[in-house]
Scaffold this active site. Structure first.
Site, PDB file in Angstrom:
ATOM      1  N   GLN A 154       3.597  88.409  -3.590  1.00 60.33           N
ATOM      2  CA  GLN A 154       3.274  88.389  -5.017  1.00 60.33           C
ATOM      3  C   GLN A 154       3.234  86.963  -5.544  1.00 60.33           C
ATOM      4  O   GLN A 154       2.363  86.605  -6.346  1.00 60.33           O
ATOM      5  CB  GLN A 154       4.300  89.216  -5.801  1.00 60.33           C
ATOM      6  N   GLU A 207      12.138  81.404  -3.385  1.00 63.30           N
ATOM      7  CA  GLU A 207      12.028  82.677  -2.665  1.00 63.30           C
ATOM      8  C   GLU A 207      12.337  82.498  -1.181  1.00 63.30           C
ATOM      9  O   GLU A 207      12.990  83.350  -0.563  1.00 63.30           O
ATOM     10  CB  GLU A 207      10.628  83.273  -2.833  1.00 63.30           C
TER      11      GLU A 207
END
Length: 135
Positions: free
Chosen positions: A48, A84
């Site tokens: 994403q 992330e």
């Protein structure tokens, strides 16, 4: 700490035989690329965020703002990807240590997640600031 004088076996890390120079750089790039491929295949959040990076690049391709501001906005998205990656590294390490539920394991994962959330807030603040500056 590991005894540096023990014989090296295939399953032991030997800090004295680490590659140097261009070989080290080449192997580091290879390992980084392997990790990015793994993330792209296995981590939905990373996928994403890659889409977010692609959209940001498209938007900045059409948006006529100074190069410095465009660079800052791209770096803000890259920082989200960095957070992330660190979060995933924490999660993988915790899972490697043990699958049992432990408060400290949960805390470590939550702290990694908080880092990602904070990076997203930082990116949003930068994007909104630049947007309002150009309205």
């Amino acid at each position: 700490m590991q005894d540096l004088k023990k014989p090296v076996t295939p399953l032991r890390f030997d800090p004295l035989s680490k590659p140097k120079g261009w070989l080290r750089l080449t192997l580091a790039c290879k390992n980084s690329f392997k990790a990015l491929l793994w993330l792209t295949k296995n981590e939905a959040a990373f996928k994403q965020e890659l889409v977010l990076l692609f959209v940001a690049l498209l938007v900045l391709g059409y948006w006529q703002i100074p190069l410095f501001q465009s660079g800052i906005l791209i770096v803000s998205i890259l920082f989200v990807l960095f957070a992330e990656i660190v979060n995933t590294a924490i999660e993988v390490t915790i899972d490697r240590v043990g699958q049992e539920i432990h408060p400290l394991s949960g805390l470590a994962k939550d702290l990694g997640s908080a880092g990602v959330s904070l990076s997203m807030i930082m990116a949003a603040v930068l994007w909104i600031s630049v947007l309002f500056n150009h309205l």
